[in-house]
Design a protein around this motif. Sequence first.
Motif, PDB file in Angstrom:
ATOM      1  N   UNK A 106      -3.892  51.786  19.875  1.00  0.00           N
ATOM      2  CA  UNK A 106      -4.761  52.958  19.967  1.00  0.00           C
ATOM      3  C   UNK A 106      -5.618  53.146  18.728  1.00  0.00           C
ATOM      4  N   UNK A 107      -5.015  53.107  17.560  1.00  0.00           N
ATOM      5  CA  UNK A 107      -5.751  53.391  16.323  1.00  0.00           C
ATOM      6  C   UNK A 107      -6.092  52.082  15.619  1.00  0.00           C
ATOM      7  N   UNK A 158      -3.005  51.169   4.952  1.00  0.00           N
ATOM      8  CA  UNK A 158      -3.232  51.890   6.215  1.00  0.00           C
ATOM      9  C   UNK A 158      -2.485  51.221   7.357  1.00  0.00           C
ATOM     10  N   UNK A 159      -2.563  49.900   7.405  1.00  0.00           N
ATOM     11  CA  UNK A 159      -1.899  49.152   8.482  1.00  0.00           C
ATOM     12  C   UNK A 159      -0.402  49.406   8.462  1.00  0.00           C
ATOM     13  N   UNK A 160       0.196  49.356   7.293  1.00  0.00           N
ATOM     14  CA  UNK A 160       1.644  49.552   7.205  1.00  0.00           C
ATOM     15  C   UNK A 160       2.037  50.991   7.505  1.00  0.00           C
ATOM     16  N   UNK A 162       1.590  42.139  15.375  1.00  0.00           N
ATOM     17  CA  UNK A 162       0.289  41.970  16.022  1.00  0.00           C
ATOM     18  C   UNK A 162      -0.862  42.396  15.119  1.00  0.00           C
ATOM     19  N   UNK A 163      -0.698  43.502  14.411  1.00  0.00           N
ATOM     20  CA  UNK A 163      -1.784  43.982  13.551  1.00  0.00           C
ATOM     21  C   UNK A 163      -1.985  43.074  12.348  1.00  0.00           C
ATOM     22  N   UNK A 169       0.782  38.205   5.151  1.00  0.00           N
ATOM     23  CA  UNK A 169      -0.198  39.207   4.783  1.00  0.00           C
ATOM     24  C   UNK A 169      -1.373  39.051   5.743  1.00  0.00           C
ATOM     25  N   UNK A 170      -2.013  40.140   6.087  1.00  0.00           N
ATOM     26  CA  UNK A 170      -3.056  40.091   7.116  1.00  0.00           C
ATOM     27  C   UNK A 170      -4.147  39.075   6.819  1.00  0.00           C
TER      28      UNK A 170
END
Length: 329
Positions: free
Chosen positions: A121-122, A79-81, A93-94, A274-275
């Motif tokens: 925003x999302x 989803x992030x990508x 940043x995410x 990786x996050x």
Amino acid sequence: MEELISKMPEECGRYLPEIFSFFEAAPNGEMFTWKDHLFGATFPAKTVEYVHNNWRPRDGDVLVASHMKTGTSWVREMVRMILYGDNEELDRLTRAATTPLTYIEGGPVCSLRMMDCLPWKRRIFVSHLPSDILQIDEYLKKDIKVICPMRNPKDQAVSCYHFFNNLPYRRANGYKDVIAKDWNTWFENHIAGKIPTSCKVGEFYPSHILSWLPYKNHPKFLFLKYEDMKKNPLETVSKIATFIGKPLSDAQAAKIAQETTIDRMKQRLDEGNLAESEILKELGMYRKVENLLGQVGGWKEYFTEDQSKRMDEIFRKKLEGTGLTFDYE
């Protein structure tokens, strides 16, 4: 995370000492119950209660609602990508928005205040809470999307076994009595609902599934099976992208599918790209990516024939009439 904090209101930086103190103290924390549900130290009662009574998402948010070890981090990274991978700054940043800016119920209450300051925003959130504790009907008053990954219960049990045995607080307080190194003991504790996974005391994975299944035909929900994701990751990426309202070209979908393969995520985890990388190291939970994205059928190396039959029977009875089935190899 410093760059991310610099993009947020100044007051958010003041929460960091409390957040870091919380996670530093987590190894000495205890299991607890709230509304008869059993939680671990990193999902504190005050935060769970605050989430239940007060916290709500915003329009555009994406929630990954899952049980532990069912592909949560994998789906979240997809989803992030999809949302931000094509924007260099937001991609960076995410990636920095890891725990405690990911799990709604994870960390002290002030982490939720930081979540509300995220500068895009999302937002993408994760929760292991059952739908009633999360109060999902309140969430659905907003224009959100909910993705529910599920996994066959045998591979899920084995992955949970490794996860809990890697936790820094596994031998502290009440944990050492239920987080067994011996697989057979672990299995009995697992199906007896003694492991702190946010389910009711005495219940485990099937009860979590049943809390979310009533929404399987809701337009704001997308249910995925881990085994299907493994078989066709490209199709999964495209399906998620369309569902959250950001359809991709074939080339874009293929790139994300490649970036989220086991080998590539292992490489990115080791590189710190990786996050999960930073926080896993901070919490002493840095683990092989194979434990993040396990192979289908690995349960056969652990389950006895009797244990396999017992798990089959439990899920047959619990899920009877739902039409839900799982692939085990």
